[in-house]
Structures are given as structure tokens and as C-alpha cells.
Design a protein around this motif. Structure first.
Motif, PDB file in Angstrom:
ATOM      1  N   ARG A 112       4.894  42.605 -39.730  1.00 22.60           N
ATOM      2  CA  ARG A 112       3.343  42.819 -39.963  1.00 22.60           C
ATOM      3  C   ARG A 112       3.161  43.242 -41.869  1.00 22.60           C
ATOM      4  NH1 ARG A 112       0.224  48.349 -37.659  1.00 22.60           N
ATOM      5  NH2 ARG A 112      -2.556  47.717 -38.105  1.00 22.60           N
ATOM      6  N   LEU A 115       3.288  40.285 -43.617  1.00 21.47           N
ATOM      7  CA  LEU A 115       2.131  39.587 -43.127  1.00 21.47           C
ATOM      8  C   LEU A 115       0.604  39.651 -43.163  1.00 21.47           C
ATOM      9  CD1 LEU A 115       2.916  37.197 -39.783  1.00 21.47           C
ATOM     10  CD2 LEU A 115       3.375  36.580 -42.561  1.00 21.47           C
ATOM     11  N   THR A 116       0.537  40.977 -43.717  1.00 16.61           N
ATOM     12  CA  THR A 116      -0.471  41.815 -43.312  1.00 16.61           C
ATOM     13  C   THR A 116      -0.786  42.656 -44.775  1.00 16.61           C
ATOM     14  OG1 THR A 116      -0.702  43.491 -42.166  1.00 16.61           O
ATOM     15  CG2 THR A 116      -1.449  41.707 -41.280  1.00 16.61           C
ATOM     16  N   GLU A 117      -2.102  43.593 -44.856  1.00 14.88           N
ATOM     17  CA  GLU A 117      -1.920  44.408 -46.090  1.00 14.88           C
ATOM     18  C   GLU A 117      -1.747  45.919 -45.348  1.00 14.88           C
ATOM     19  OE1 GLU A 117      -5.264  45.685 -43.042  1.00 14.88           O
ATOM     20  OE2 GLU A 117      -4.425  43.782 -44.034  1.00 14.88           O
ATOM     21  N   HIS A 118      -0.478  45.723 -44.033  1.00 13.67           N
ATOM     22  CA  HIS A 118      -0.235  47.149 -44.207  1.00 13.67           C
ATOM     23  C   HIS A 118       1.464  47.084 -44.872  1.00 13.67           C
ATOM     24  CE1 HIS A 118       0.106  50.319 -40.692  1.00 13.67           C
ATOM     25  NE2 HIS A 118       1.519  49.565 -40.853  1.00 13.67           N
ATOM     26  N   THR A 119       1.500  48.289 -45.115  1.00  8.46           N
ATOM     27  CA  THR A 119       2.531  48.660 -47.293  1.00  8.46           C
ATOM     28  C   THR A 119       3.544  49.033 -45.555  1.00  8.46           C
ATOM     29  OG1 THR A 119       1.658  50.826 -47.384  1.00  8.46           O
ATOM     30  CG2 THR A 119       1.013  48.183 -48.596  1.00  8.46           C
ATOM     31  N   ARG A 123       3.324  51.794 -42.921  1.00  7.27           N
ATOM     32  CA  ARG A 123       4.999  51.770 -42.033  1.00  7.27           C
ATOM     33  C   ARG A 123       5.601  53.925 -40.997  1.00  7.27           C
ATOM     34  NH1 ARG A 123       5.066  49.889 -36.488  1.00  7.27           N
ATOM     35  NH2 ARG A 123       7.290  50.042 -36.462  1.00  7.27           N
ATOM     36  N   TRP A 705     -11.827  43.472 -50.089  1.00 10.89           N
ATOM     37  CA  TRP A 705     -11.680  42.887 -48.649  1.00 10.89           C
ATOM     38  C   TRP A 705     -10.360  41.371 -48.837  1.00 10.89           C
ATOM     39  CZ3 TRP A 705     -10.283  46.286 -45.200  1.00 10.89           C
ATOM     40  CH2 TRP A 705     -10.615  47.563 -44.839  1.00 10.89           C
ATOM     41  N   SER A 708      -7.555  42.567 -50.426  1.00 13.54           N
ATOM     42  CA  SER A 708      -6.601  43.178 -49.529  1.00 13.54           C
ATOM     43  C   SER A 708      -6.001  41.951 -48.156  1.00 13.54           C
ATOM     44  CB  SER A 708      -7.353  43.973 -48.797  1.00 13.54           C
ATOM     45  OG  SER A 708      -8.652  43.318 -47.904  1.00 13.54           O
ATOM     46  N   TYR A 709      -6.404  41.187 -48.537  1.00 16.13           N
ATOM     47  CA  TYR A 709      -6.199  39.611 -47.468  1.00 16.13           C
ATOM     48  C   TYR A 709      -5.739  38.577 -47.343  1.00 16.13           C
ATOM     49  CZ  TYR A 709      -7.372  42.567 -42.981  1.00 16.13           C
ATOM     50  OH  TYR A 709      -8.008  43.396 -41.990  1.00 16.13           O
ATOM     51  N   ASN A 712      -2.167  37.608 -46.973  1.00 17.58           N
ATOM     52  CA  ASN A 712      -2.061  36.823 -45.490  1.00 17.58           C
ATOM     53  C   ASN A 712      -2.446  34.972 -45.274  1.00 17.58           C
ATOM     54  OD1 ASN A 712      -3.164  38.543 -42.678  1.00 17.58           O
ATOM     55  ND2 ASN A 712      -4.119  39.342 -44.164  1.00 17.58           N
ATOM     56  N   TRP A 715       1.202  33.156 -44.216  1.00 16.48           N
ATOM     57  CA  TRP A 715       0.967  32.658 -43.265  1.00 16.48           C
ATOM     58  C   TRP A 715       1.405  31.344 -43.397  1.00 16.48           C
ATOM     59  CZ3 TRP A 715       1.910  33.987 -38.491  1.00 16.48           C
ATOM     60  CH2 TRP A 715       1.663  35.948 -38.175  1.00 16.48           C
TER      61      TRP A 715
END
Length: 750
Positions: A112, A115-119, A123, A705, A708-709, A712, A715
Motif C-alpha cells: 500500500r 502503490l498509493t499515497e499511504h506513507t 502506516r 488529488w 497525490s495519486y 499509483n 502499478w
């Protein structure tokens, strides 16, 4: 201590600051909290300002305290000791799970992040939820609204907004006093991060969020004061004029029209209610933090009277009036003198001035806030605020918050560790008008180097440390100066009591418990989020207990918070079992504790050494016949990229790869696209911000946004992120089993 004459009319207000420093800080602060509970002074804390490691343990303490306050209202000394016991048990259990390694042990979590904006910072905040805050949140009797928002897959999740107190079920709006005298105060928990946008301290609390330069927003003013003004500022001219004509005597519309004209760059007419010719003066352009101080005093002087909180002409009214003029002088001293003369000539103009300050502050805040601020505030988790406060670089990238502020004002709010601005948190206590301060500092002191490195990288690492130590010294000097002024009775705004101590502070005069610990060795233990062994835990908790005991008894022995002299005697022994003085084995463990990695190897643990030796031999054997040139590596990467493009877009891909493109045209296309994406879009938003604020915000929202993506797009490289996540997780698990667990087993107290 200040005399009663020097104190004036200010009531005693105790603030506690818990500094940053990873889990080393959290453990030291456990000892501080325990000794304060034993002295029965923990109940008097009205503001709890925390940073990084202090935020982790401070939030845990407030959650357990909330359960007791909401159930019983007023607590006894025994209750506070029980709370500290719960905090200590939960904190130590969580620390020994090694949250730093667990950050990398879950391949799905790593995937995650990739592959996403989750840092990594977000986490880590989820780990705080699961392993630290899960137990106290489960015990809370949350109201139905909060219970509906609680996520079953996130044990420990609780919105920051819901971390307020309801003594015996009574809603007291969180931070206000429930009762007085010998009662339990309701501490306002303020979690401090650092805003990379403004360079200021960014504060999270259940009552207020923001920073002094970008804007601070109180929860209870969003619906009543800010949202109505936000709507008026964004209405089309025709609609605004129609509404204003229907309310010709409303100062709200008058001030809103003036602000709209000011924003367009025209010369606005002075608002009709603002009849003083010198107004609005410098208020529209003043720093929001300075204007906020004037606004708070103005609110009490105007609104407080209507709520029977103040009586005009009383000593308390005079104190708030003095604070108002002090705040205005910090904005512009000559202008403050002009206003003071004008209001002396015409006393009725004072209320006009106060209303002008309130209206300007609310308009500026409304312009800066996001239209979705209430929703953003409600959705912000306590763990996320803690994660932002403890997001120390360079391990964690900036903690990004896509909300709170208007997108045309701040499109991307980036936060980092609160220690980058104030590692102790005392600036917040001064802002909150605390006149008694206990500050527990566990920050690392700058080491004296026998031979200074001459490289640029070493210089880049050394200079920030010098600057931070200098800033810390200046803050401490300010505290000591305020304390000295109050002691002389020459300043009503000074500190009546100050107990500041550092993890390396020398022992103060007087009796205390014997620990035999070397403060310099403890001051060099790592500031990290990994597992700590039993010896390290006991040493840090005992040391925090002993240092806090000596300093608080020495500095607060004559304070109003002493309830029983029998409690303020030296303790017989520290709270955790550890040889005093520590033996050779314990001393070796503590000395090795400075290392962030491979402590098990430095302790000579056989299991860990066998694992490392086997790993080195295995890698060497597997690579004995391997040969690879740089040319072959580059060709392999290029072939793989070509295969991916042809596989993902089979019709266009082959043509895209094999059709020749003039280099000049390729450079022009790529350069133009990059300019539009990076600079042109922001320039367009800046151009529209004043004239068309709604359009500017929507464009900024879309850009925010989209950017921020962008991550992704990873992928597109197929299964590579999956293999990377699995490899990292496997490495973390191996380190956990063969390095971490042996370290914990071999550092137990015997």
C-alpha cells in the motif's frame, strides 16, 4: 515563587510538557508521570503539550484518564496511580513488540505504501492504534455518534475530536474546568507537529487545530462564526448585494463587503460599524498568531460579559484588557498607543475596536479554512495526529494532510516531527497562558567531537544539530527569565513556578532515591521506535522518576499544588526493579543501547552471530559464479520496460516504441507538459485566487488529488512492487526472529 502581589489576578494554571525523543522519551516520561501522580500534582495539569515520543505516551495517558473521568468525575490520588500503571503496562508491551520492524513486516502494508499515497508515517500511526491505543479505546463508553465512526478493522481508532472529557456523563466541551478546589482538572492535550509550509508549530487538539501563520481553527467556532463568513466571501456579487440589502444593519455583511473589496485589491470603504478613523490599521495584514492573541482577549471582553463570565470593571476584566493591549503592541506598538489614546478620549470606542478585531480575525480565518473543515476535523484520528507529531525525518517522509485549509490557500499541508520547531513543547504552554510549567526534556544533546569531519555530508548533518541546540537554549533562557521576573513580582505575565529538567540534568541538592544510573549513558540511548530490553526500560523509567522527583520537589515545594507535606518527601526506592548501582552486565547493555542496529551482535549473542554468518556465507556461495556488466544490466532493464509497454497497450505500445520521433520535438512536448504540470497550473490558480476564489479552489482541489495519486503509476511496472514488498517483509521477519528476539531475551533483568 512569586508573591501574591506580583501574581495579580491570574489564577494558577499548570502546564506539563513532554518532549520528543522516540521511545526513549516515552519511557523517561513514564517515570515523570508516576512521580507526579505520587505527589498528587498530576490532577492539576490543565494543558498537556507533547512532542513526538511524548505525544505517543501523552495520548495514551489521556485515553486512560478519560475513562476514569467520564466514569467518576473527580479522582483520588489512587486513581491517578492506577492510570499510570495502566499506561506503563500498555506502553512497555507495545514497545517490546518492536513497532519499527513491524512497519516492514506486513507485505500488504508495504504494498500500500509503494502503490498509493499511504506513507510510512500513516502506516506507523496505524500501528499506534492497534498496539497502543486499542486497549483504552475498547474500554471507553463512546457516544453513539463516535461509536458509528469507529472502524472495526482499526482497533484503537478514535477521532481526535472525541478525545474530550465528559465528567460523569456531563458535556463540558472538553477543555473547560469541571469544578475547582481539590478536584481533577481536565487537561487539554495538545499534540505538536511542525508545518513545512509555514515553519511553525502545527497543533492538534480536540478543541483547536492549525498553526499561527496559516490559521488556527476552534471547533466550536466553525459552524457559528467561520462557515457563515466563508459562504458570504464566496457568493457572486449580485447574490451578495441582494442578501446585504435585506440586512442593512448587519455588521457581518458590512465587514464581509469590505473584505471582498480588500481581497480584489481595490481601495475598500471602511466598514460602517468601524467608526474609529484609524481602523482597521495593520490588523488585516498582521500575523494570524499575533491577531489570535488579541482576538482571544477581545472575545472574553465582549462575549464573555454577555455569558456572565466577566464583570465589566472587575479585576479579571482589567487583566483581560491588559492582555488585549499587550497583544496589539506585539502587532504594532505605535498603533497600539494611538488606539489607547483614542479609547481613553472616547471609552465607548473600546467595544468598537474589540468588535473590529473579532470580525477581521474571523474573516481571515474563514478565507483560510476549507469549506469541508468540519468534516476534515471529524475524520482526523488521534493516531494520525500522534503520527504527524512523531514523523521524524529522515526515516519518515512528510505527513501529508489533504484538508483543513482552503485548497487555494494551502493545497498540500506537509507536517513533520514537532521537534523540528520545539522539541519540548513549552512554546504551546506559554501560548496557553500557563504560569506554572513542568517540562520534561529528553532531547539529545550535541556531542562534542574530538575530530570534526570535513565532508559536506557531515556538515549538512552537524549544522542542523547546532541550530536546534541553540534554539533550545534560547527557549530555556526565556522560561528562566519569565520565572525570574515573576519571582521578583515585576511581571504579572511571568511564570510563578518552573521545573525544567533534562535526561542529562545533574542531580539537584536534596535527598532522593538511589538509582546509581549514569545520566550521560542514558542520554546517549537511541531515540528510536524499535524494541527496548527490560534493563533499558527499567533504567529509563527509574531515571525519569528520580530526576522529576528531585526537580519538582525543589521547585514546587511551596506551590499551591502541595496538598500534603507527607507526600512530598523523598521516595524510598525507584518504581522498577534494577540493581543500584547497575552491575557490569547492565552497564554493558545500557552502553550498547546507543546503537540503532545490530545491538544483538554488539552484545555477542551467539544466535544472532550464527544467523549473520550463515547469511553471509549463503549469499557468497550463491553469487560465486555470477557476472554482470553495467551494459548488460542497462539492456535488460530497457528490454523489460519495452515488454511492459507492449503488454499494457498492445496496439499503441508497439507503434509508440518503434516509430522514430525527432529529438527536438520530443524535448518540446515533454518540456511543455512538465511546465504545465508543475508551474503553469499553479500560476493559473494564483491568477484566479483573488477574482474567482471558488474556481481557484476547485482547480487546486483537482490538482492536489491528481498529484497525490501520481504514485499509483507504479502499478504500471507489473509485479515488481509485490516482489519488493515480499523481500522487505522477509528481511524484517528474519531480523525480528534472529536479532530482535535474542536481544530481548538477553536483556532481561536477572
Amino acid at each position: 515563587m512569586a508573591t501574591s502581589a506580583g501574581r495579580g489576578v491570574r489564577p494558577e494554571k499548570l502546564g506539563l510538557a513532554l518532549s520528543g525523543g522516540g521511545f526513549r522519551a516515552s519511557l523517561f516520561h513514564l517515570g515523570v508521570l508516576r512521580r507526579m501522580a505520587e505527589l498528587d500534582i498530576l490532577r492539576d495539569v490543565e494543558v498537556l503539550s507533547t512532542v513526538s515520543g511524548g505525544s505517543i505516551v501523552g495520548a495514551l495517558y489521556v485515553l486512560f484518564l478519560k475513562k476514569q473521568i467520564d466514569t467518576r468525575g473527580n479522582l483520588t490520588r489512587t486513581h491517578y496511580l492506577d492510570i499510570v500503571d495502566q499506561v506503563q503496562t500498555t506502553m512497555i508491551k507495545g514497545i517490546q513488540l518492536n513497532l519499527r520492524l513491524r512497519l516492514f513486516m506486513n507485505p500488504l502494508g508495504l504494498l500500500r505504501v509503494l502503490l498509493t499515497e499511504h506513507t510510512l508515517g500513516r502506516r506507523m500511526s496505524r500501528l499506534y492504534e492497534r498496539y497502543l491505543y486499542g486497549e483504552p479505546v475498547r474500554l471507553l463508553d463512546l457516544d453513539p455518534t463516535c461509536a458509528r465512526r469507529t472502524k472495526w478493522w482499526r482497533p484503537g481508532y478514535i477521532p481526535l475530536r472525541d478525545v474530550w472529557f465528559a465528567p460523569e456523563g456531563h458535556d463540558v466541551k472538553g477543555i473547560y474546568k469541571y469544578n475547582t478546589g481539590n478536584s481533577s482538572k481536565l487537561p487539554n492535550l495538545v499534540l505538536n507537529a511542525t508545518s513545512l509550509n509555514s515553519g511553525q508549530s502545527f497543533r492538534f487538539s480536540a478543541a483547536e487545530i492549525g498553526d499561527s501563520r496559516l490559521g488556527l481553527f476552534r471547533w466550536d467556532e466553525i459552524e457559528t462564526e467561520l462557515n457563515p463568513r466563508k459562504r458570504l466571501l464566496e457568493l457572486p456579487d449580485s447574490t451578495f448585494d441582494k442578501e446585504a440589502s435585506a440586512s442593512p444593519n448587519s455588521p457581518l455583511y458590512d465587514y464581509a463587503r469590505w473584505w471582498r473589496e480588500l481581497r480584489l485589491g481595490t481601495k475598500p470603504r471602511r466598514p460602517a460599524p468601524c467608526r474609529l478613523s484609524v481602523l482597521p490599521g495593520p490588523f488585516p495584514g498582521a500575523e494570524l498568531g499575533a491577531l489570535r492573541r488579541a482576538k482571544i482577549a477581545a472575545w472574553y471582553l465582549l462575549r464573555g460579559i454577555t455569558q456572565e463570565m466577566l464583570v465589566r470593571g472587575s479585576h479579571e476584566y482589567a487583566a483581560w484588557l491588559e492582555r488585549f493591549w499587550n497583544a496589539v503592541r506585539r502587532i504594532d506598538s505605535p498603533f497600539a498607543d494611538t488606539l489607547l489614546d483614542a479609547t481613553r478620549r472616547e471609552p465607548n470606542d473600546l467595544d468598537v475596536l474589540l468588535e473590529c478585531v473579532l470580525q477581521i480575525y474571523y474573516l481571515r480565518s474563514a478565507q483560510a479554512m476549507s469549506p469541508r473543515l468540519r468534516m476534515d476535523y471529524q475524520d482526523l484520528a488521534l493516531s494520525e495526529a500522534v503520527g504527524a507529531s512523531a514523523c521524524f525525518p529522515p526515516m519518515f517522509p512528510p505527513f501529508v494532510v489533504l484538508g483543513v485549509y482552503d485548497d487555494a490557500h494551502v493545497s498540500r499541508l506537509a507536517l513533520t516531527d514537532g521537534g523540528a520547531f520545539d522539541n519540548v513543547g513549552t512554546a504551546t504552554l506559554l501560548e496557553e497562558d500557563c504560569n506554572y510549567i513542568i517540562a520534561s526534556d529528553t532531547g539529545a544533546l550535541l556531542e562534542v567531537e574530538e575530530r570534526a569531519a570535513g565532508g559536506r555530508i557531515s556538515l549538512a548533518a552537524r549544522v542542523p544539530g547546532i541550530l536546534m541546540e541553540r534554539i533550545g537554549n534560547l527557549q530555556n533562557e526565556e522560561l528562566e527569565y519569565k520565572n525570574a521576573l515573576a519571582a521578583l513580582g515585576t511581571s504579572g505575565d511571568g511564570l510563578y513556578g518552573l521545573a525544567y529538567f533534562h535526561i542529562e540534568s545533574p542531580a539537584v541538592a536534596g535527598s532522593g532515591c538511589t538509582t546509581g544510573l549514569d545520566r550521560k549513558v542514558l542520554g546517549r540511548i537511541r531515540t528510536d521506535m524499535d524494541a527496548f530490553g527490560d534493563v533499558e526500560i527499567a533504567a529509563l523509567v527509574n531515571h525519569g522518576y528520580d530526576v522529576a522527583d528531585r526537580h519538582i520537589r525543589a521547585k514546587f515545594g511551596n506551590s499551591p499544588f502541595v496538598r500534603s507535606r507527607s507526600l512530598w518527601t523523598a521516595p524510598a526506592s525507584p518504581p522498577m526493579t534494577l540493581p543500584a548501582p547497575p552491575g557490569a552486565r547492565e552497564q554493558r547493555i545500557l552502553r550498547v543501547g546507543h546503537a540503532r542496529f545490530f545491538r544483538a551482535l554488539k552484545l555477542g549473542i551467539l544466535t544472532s552471530w550464527l544467523f549473520v554468518a550463515t547469511l553471509v556465507v549463503g549469499v557468497g556461495y550463491a553469487a560465486r559464479d555470477s557476472q554482470l556488466s553495467i551494459s548488460e544490466l542497462a539492456t535488460a532493464v530497457a528490454d523489460q520496460v519495452t515488454d511492459w509497454i507492449e503488454y499494457l497497450v498492445p496496439v499503441v505500445g508497439a507503434r509508440l516504441i518503434h516509430t522514430p520521433v525527432p529529438i527536438l520535438w520530443a524535448i518540446v512536448v515533454v518540456g511543455t507538459t512538465a511546465w504545465i504540470a508543475i508551474w503553469g497550473w499553479d500560476s493559473l490558480i494564483d491568477h484566479l485566487r483573488g477574482t474567482y476564489p471558488v474556481i481557484a479552489r476547485r482547480l487546486a482541489f483537482a490538482a492536489k488529488w491528481t498529484r497525490s495519486y501520481v504514485v499509483n503509476l507504479v502499478w504500471l511496472v507489473g509485479l515488481v512492487p509485490v516482489w519488493i514488498a515480499l523481500a522487505i517483509a522477509a528481511t524484517a521477519w528474519a531480523a525480528y526472529v534472529f536479532l530482535n528476539l535474542p536481544f530481548l531475551r538477553n536483556t532481561k533483568i536477572r
